[in-house]
Design a protein around this motif. Structure first.
Motif: not given
Length: 372
Positions: A187-194, A204-215
């Motif tokens: 999840f994005m809160h986990e990624i930000m925690g890193w 909200l999770n990593l798929a949002f970034i994958i969606a932007l890359l798909t665009g």
């Protein structure tokens, strides 16, 4: 009057903005009619979607699905194809993601499993779009009819598989087992925690970034490759494209494969990201909303991302509105969405002639001034 009378920025940005504004104005009248202050309702929706971190997370989570399905529809539109089967393609793509997770979640680490689940979702979604694409190209079957039919077939197939194959023994709910933690998207809160950044928990999770890359991928494909030129040429003038050496049958199949693959990535967000298991009806109409997203975004990835965020705002804000006004039917948000779709789709050209006349008058005035 041709599009040349109106600048590209007005066609891509100003016209959709005016259409959305008009849709919201009519929505305000609907709220007034049912006895709710439209200003207060708007404040509740905006705060619920953008006023706090968790709300923003939900908004972007919903937007992720709309980006995938909007890009799916936009690519087909670019080739002159009306693929309204994103719902079924996303459903079957999610099945592919889930099956890959169920088969490999205990054998592979996350970094090795993610490419496989993405590929599985894309392949399943692409194959579900292949048959309508083939029938359109080589048998003359209309793509609208076949993709609608395949939406219903996908739904029935998923019901059968969930009830008779994937459901755990002794369990009433038609869901699969929960994936191992190593298979689930962070999840994005986990990624930000890193990185030492603390934000509220949300789906909200990593798929949002994958969606932007798909665009970004679609933008490169359509405007910076030979295939993209061929796709846009076939969509603009099939006869001229054929005389130019483009094989419309082969290209139709290829476009539908890529289109279905992008819809299949919805499973990354919903199945591997949010649920952590396969469930019935996880698509929740995302495929059909993707049509409106593609129309509002004018078929451009940037516009589709912005339109997806708007519809994500409507989804999350609508949930908040229903919570604040228990007497309000949840379907009122569907009415607002329908009005946005109506004004950005069916009534798009209601304002376009007036904008064209305005810019034509401005251009003529500048020309006369320059000549004087």
């Amino acid at each position: 009057m041709s599009d040349s009378k109106m600048p590209a920025w007005a066609n891509v940005g100003l016209l959709p903005l005016l259409n959305v504004t008009l849709a919201f104005a009519v929505s305000a009248l609907v709220f007034m009619f049912i006895g709710i202050d439209p200003v207060e309702a708007a404040e509740v929706m905006i705060y619920g979607a953008l006023g706090y971190e968790e709300g923003i997370g939900y908004t972007l989570f919903y937007a992720t699905n709309f980006i995938f399905t909007g890009l799916c529809v936009a690519l087909a539109f670019s080739a002159g194809l009306f693929n309204i089967g994103g719902e079924g393609q996303a459903y079957i793509g999610g099945l592919g993601v889930g099956l890959a997770c169920l088969a490999l979640d205990s054998a592979l680490p996350f970094w090795a499993l993610l490419p496989i689940t993405m590929l599985s979702g894309m392949v399943f979604g692409a194959l579900w779009a292949l048959i309508p694409g083939y029938l359109q190209a080589y048998r003359g079957s209309h793509i609208v009819i076949t993709t609608i039919m395949f939406n219903f077939i996908a739904s029935s197939l998923m019901v059968y598989l969930m009830v008779n194959v994937l459901k755990l023994d002794g369990q009433m709910a038609p869901v699969s087992r929960v994936f191992e933690q190593s298979a689930q998207l962070p999840f994005m809160h986990e990624i930000m925690g890193w990185f030492g950044i603390t934000i509220e928990e949300s789906p909200l999770n990593l798929a949002f970034i994958i969606a932007l890359l798909t665009g970004f991928f679609l933008w490169v494909l359509l405007w910076h490759t030979r295939w993209g030129f061929a796709i846009r040429a076939m969509g603009s003038n099939p006869t001229a494209a054929r005389y130019g050496g483009i094989d419309p049958k082969k290209l139709t199949v290829i476009v539908m494969l890529i289109s279905g693959a992008m819809a299949g990535l919805v499973g990354i967000n919903e199945v591997q990201g949010y649920s952590g298991q396969i469930k019935l009806d996880f698509v929740a109409g995302y495929g059909f909303t993707g049509i409106a997203v593609a129309l509002m975004g004018r078929g451009h990835p940037v516009g589709i991302i912005l339109a997806s965020i708007l519809f994500g705002l409507l989804f999350q804000g609508g949930a908040e509105l229903a919570f604040e006004y228990p007497e309000l039917d949840r379907n009122i948000v569907v009415v607002v969405q329908a009005l946005v779709i109506l004004f950005c789709g069916a009534l798009e050209y209601m304002l376009k002639p007036y904008l064209e006349k305005f810019f034509a008058a401005v251009s003529s005035s500048k020309k006369q001034t320059a000549e004087a």
